[in-house]
Design a protein around this motif. Structure first.
Motif, PDB file in Angstrom:
ATOM      1  N   LYS A 178      -0.195  -5.916   1.605  1.00  0.00           N
ATOM      2  CA  LYS A 178       0.479  -6.158   2.874  1.00  0.00           C
ATOM      3  C   LYS A 178       0.193  -7.558   3.429  1.00  0.00           C
ATOM      4  O   LYS A 178       1.012  -8.132   4.129  1.00  0.00           O
ATOM      5  CB  LYS A 178       0.046  -5.099   3.888  1.00  0.00           C
ATOM      6  CG  LYS A 178       0.793  -5.151   5.189  1.00  0.00           C
ATOM      7  CD  LYS A 178       0.430  -3.990   6.086  1.00  0.00           C
ATOM      8  CE  LYS A 178       1.194  -4.050   7.392  1.00  0.00           C
ATOM      9  NZ  LYS A 178       0.855  -2.927   8.256  1.00  0.00           N
ATOM     10  N   TYR A 179      -0.977  -8.119   3.101  1.00  0.00           N
ATOM     11  CA  TYR A 179      -1.396  -9.398   3.670  1.00  0.00           C
ATOM     12  C   TYR A 179      -1.644 -10.463   2.596  1.00  0.00           C
ATOM     13  O   TYR A 179      -2.522 -11.308   2.745  1.00  0.00           O
ATOM     14  CB  TYR A 179      -2.662  -9.202   4.513  1.00  0.00           C
ATOM     15  CG  TYR A 179      -2.471  -8.189   5.614  1.00  0.00           C
ATOM     16  CD1 TYR A 179      -1.758  -8.512   6.763  1.00  0.00           C
ATOM     17  CD2 TYR A 179      -2.969  -6.893   5.486  1.00  0.00           C
ATOM     18  CE1 TYR A 179      -1.564  -7.586   7.771  1.00  0.00           C
ATOM     19  CE2 TYR A 179      -2.782  -5.956   6.493  1.00  0.00           C
ATOM     20  CZ  TYR A 179      -2.077  -6.310   7.625  1.00  0.00           C
ATOM     21  OH  TYR A 179      -1.877  -5.395   8.617  1.00  0.00           O
ATOM     22  N   VAL A 180      -0.866 -10.433   1.530  1.00  0.00           N
ATOM     23  CA  VAL A 180      -1.080 -11.345   0.398  1.00  0.00           C
ATOM     24  C   VAL A 180      -1.068 -12.806   0.839  1.00  0.00           C
ATOM     25  O   VAL A 180      -1.942 -13.587   0.444  1.00  0.00           O
ATOM     26  CB  VAL A 180      -0.019 -11.099  -0.707  1.00  0.00           C
ATOM     27  CG1 VAL A 180      -0.095 -12.163  -1.782  1.00  0.00           C
ATOM     28  CG2 VAL A 180      -0.210  -9.734  -1.325  1.00  0.00           C
ATOM     29  N   GLY A 181      -0.123 -13.193   1.651  1.00  0.00           N
ATOM     30  CA  GLY A 181      -0.018 -14.579   2.098  1.00  0.00           C
ATOM     31  C   GLY A 181      -1.235 -15.023   2.895  1.00  0.00           C
ATOM     32  O   GLY A 181      -1.787 -16.103   2.672  1.00  0.00           O
ATOM     33  N   GLN A 182      -1.677 -14.163   3.799  1.00  0.00           N
ATOM     34  CA  GLN A 182      -2.845 -14.495   4.609  1.00  0.00           C
ATOM     35  C   GLN A 182      -4.106 -14.545   3.751  1.00  0.00           C
ATOM     36  O   GLN A 182      -4.967 -15.406   3.953  1.00  0.00           O
ATOM     37  CB  GLN A 182      -3.028 -13.469   5.735  1.00  0.00           C
ATOM     38  CG  GLN A 182      -1.950 -13.533   6.792  1.00  0.00           C
ATOM     39  CD  GLN A 182      -0.767 -12.617   6.509  1.00  0.00           C
ATOM     40  OE1 GLN A 182      -0.458 -12.313   5.365  1.00  0.00           O
ATOM     41  NE2 GLN A 182      -0.091 -12.176   7.556  1.00  0.00           N
TER      42      GLN A 182
END
Length: 77
Positions: A35-39
């Motif tokens: 869900k938070y790959v970019g972060q």
């Protein structure tokens, strides 16, 4: 040991073994189901910069694009 000493030991450990940064990010990605790959990727980059470690993630991403990876190897001599 004080907090500063602990931080310095952690930085040294991560600089010597930057794969731990990648493994930590992978664990977070798995726990959050991506869900938070970019972060997580941004956080990994920030940690690498903070400890002075080489960017292993860029090398792994470059493996998909073999031409770009080979150019980098040639330029390094």
């Amino acid at each position: 040991m004080d907090l500063g000493g602990l931080v310095n030991k952690a930085k040294q450990a991560l600089k010597k073994n930057p794969d731990l940064i990648e493994k930590g990010g992978d664990a977070v990605d798995k726990a959050t189901k991506g869900k938070y790959v970019g972060q997580v990727d941004k956080a990994q980059d920030a940690v690498r910069k903070a400890v002075g470690a080489q960017d292993k993630g860029a090398e792994n991403k470059g493996a998909d694009n073999k031409g770009a990876d080979n150019k980098g190897a040639d330029n390094k001599g």
